[in-house]
Design a protein around this motif. Structure first.
Motif, short mmCIF file in Angstrom:
data_model
loop_
_atom_site.label_atom_id
_atom_site.label_comp_id
_atom_site.label_asym_id
_atom_site.label_seq_id
_atom_site.Cartn_x
_atom_site.Cartn_y
_atom_site.Cartn_z
N TRP A 1 1.71 3.54 1.94
CA TRP A 1 2.54 3.89 3.10
C TRP A 1 3.77 2.97 3.18
O TRP A 1 4.62 3.16 4.03
N ASN A 2 3.75 1.96 2.33
CA ASN A 2 4.88 1.01 2.31
C ASN A 2 5.71 1.12 1.05
O ASN A 2 6.50 0.22 0.74
N ASP B 1 7.98 -3.40 4.63
CA ASP B 1 6.91 -4.03 5.36
C ASP B 1 6.21 -5.20 4.70
O ASP B 1 4.99 -5.34 4.80
N HIS C 1 0.83 -1.21 0.00
CA HIS C 1 0.00 0.00 0.00
C HIS C 1 0.87 1.26 0.00
O HIS C 1 2.08 1.17 0.22
MG LIG Z 1 4.08 -0.13 6.83
#
Ligand SMILES: [Mg+2]
Ligand SMILES: Nc1ncnc2c1ncn2[C@@H]1O[C@H](COP(=O)(O)OP(=O)(O)OP(=O)(O)O)[C@@H](O)[C@H]1O
Length: 361
Positions: free
Chosen positions: A237-238, A251, A235
């Motif tokens: 944020w990763n 992550d 996603h």
């Molecule tokens: Mg993350």
């Protein structure tokens, strides 16, 4: 696994002091004790250790988990989780065998204690760059630029590339399909975190959605030929972007092998989410990025079967972004629109990525 006598003795000395001497060891249930190495040690045949320290006799039993696929014992970390938990739980129950220590065998078969662990941590390299969600914030306000198209294609091509690596292990695919529905980090876990009877849902609606997901599980769990290398939590944020389309990911989650649809939806659900927050529809730059992402992926992989397995994965990601816990500031109208998407996508055998607005109604 063969267990060397010297390794056991060295371990007992690390635990109980230099003076400890291993007298003999044997598999539980076997009578022939030996002072030699033990061959084929494993789950279901714990090892009895008899030792002497300062003239005192002592004994202990050492056991480990069978390396097998299925029952959620697939990964080394699954088996570690069970033993770490047992070490933290045995001594709290009356009449239960006392746990003395938990540890691990290293590459050479030497034993190391991990009994002192209170919380595990991960040390990793620092990745330079800026999280991709900043791009989506900008596109939501100002529209998409050539850089945004280039980046959407870079992300989609990356997935097309990593998903090319397949593996023949039906148990791992079944696990992924089981986890997307029943894992605490996935659908059932997310739904358990939803407030009782929120205003944007009908009574019993979450239960009906979960039932649809279970039905999808029974349709997908036999498609084990689709098992491929995945990121698992792909996603915005990763993903950290640097110059142009250059990026790194963070992550990785829930297994190295899984279903390609999990990665595709983890990212593309955000194009829908950011657009719906603004207009209750998928429109403008977000619509272009969404369609370019899918078209590029399908052109590169030819995996049109993806569209017939993707529904529960979209349902999961949509219910994450519609969650009052993860996104407390959304209006009920936005959440309602996302739940329309969940139910309509689960109700459609084949996902039509060119008609997302039909699912949002
Ligand atoms: Mg993350
Ligand atoms: N190795 C790293 N290099 C640079 N930044 C990092 C690194 N690891 C984490 N971060 C930063 O910390 C943020 C949160 O980290 P991380 O992804 O591990 O948390 P998280 O709670 O697991 O999030 P999620 O499960 O939602 O992805 C990342 O979005 C990123 O901004």
């Amino acid at each position: 696994m063969d267990v060397k006598r010297e390794h056991i003795e060295a371990y007992l000395q690390s635990l109980f002091g230099e003076g400890v001497e291993l007298v003999r060891m044997c598999k539980m249930g076997e009578t022939i004790a030996t002072t030699e190495d033990v061959k084929g040690f494993g789950y279901g045949s714990p090892l009895l250790l008899e030792y002497r320290k300062d003239g005192q006799d002592g004994s202990a039993v050492i056991s480990t988990m069978r390396v097998q696929y299925g029952f959620g014992h697939d990964h080394f970390s699954d088996r570690a989780q069970v033993l770490i938990w047992q070490h933290s739980a045995f001594n709290h129950l009356p009449k239960h065998a006392r746990s003395i220590d938990v540890g691990y065998f290293d590459q050479d078969g030497e034993l190391h204690s991990a009994g002192g662990a209170k919380e595990y941590f991960l040390l990793m390299e620092k990745v330079e760059g800026k999280e991709y969600f900043f791009d989506l914030e900008r596109v939501k306000e100002k529209g998409a630029t050539d850089l945004d198209y280039e980046r959407a294609i870079a992300l989609s091509s990356y997935l097309a590339e990593i998903h090319q690596t397949h593996r023949d292990c039906p148990a791992l695919y079944q696990r992924k399909i089981r986890d997307i529905v029943g894992h605490g980090e996935c659908i059932m876990g997310i739904l358990d975190d939803y407030p009782e009877e929120p205003g944007f849902l009908e009574p019993g609606e979450l239960c009906e959605i979960e039932k649809m997901c279970v039905q999808w599980r029974w349709m997908l769990r036999s498609m084990t030929g689709r098992l491929c290398q995945v990121h698992g939590d792909f996603h915005p944020w990763n993903v950290m972007f640097r110059e142009g389309p250059d990026f790194s990911v963070l992550d990785r989650s829930r297994g190295m092998w899984g279903e390609a649809a999990d990665d595709i939806t983890a990212m593309t659900m955000n194009y829908i989410f950011y657009s719906v927050q603004k207009s209750m529809r998928l429109s403008g730059g977000m619509k272009d990025l969404f369609e370019i992402f899918f078209q590029n992926y399908l052109d590169k992989t030819g995996d049109f079967e993806l569209l017939r397995v993707i529904a529960p994965f979209f349902a999961f990601r949509a219910m994450v972004v519609a969650s009052p816990t993860w996104y407390p500031l959304l209006t009920d109208e936005v959440r309602r629109t996302l739940f329309n998407f969940v139910e309509n996508v689960l109700g459609d055998e084949e996902f039509d990525f060119m008609n997302v607005n039909g699912y949002l109604r």
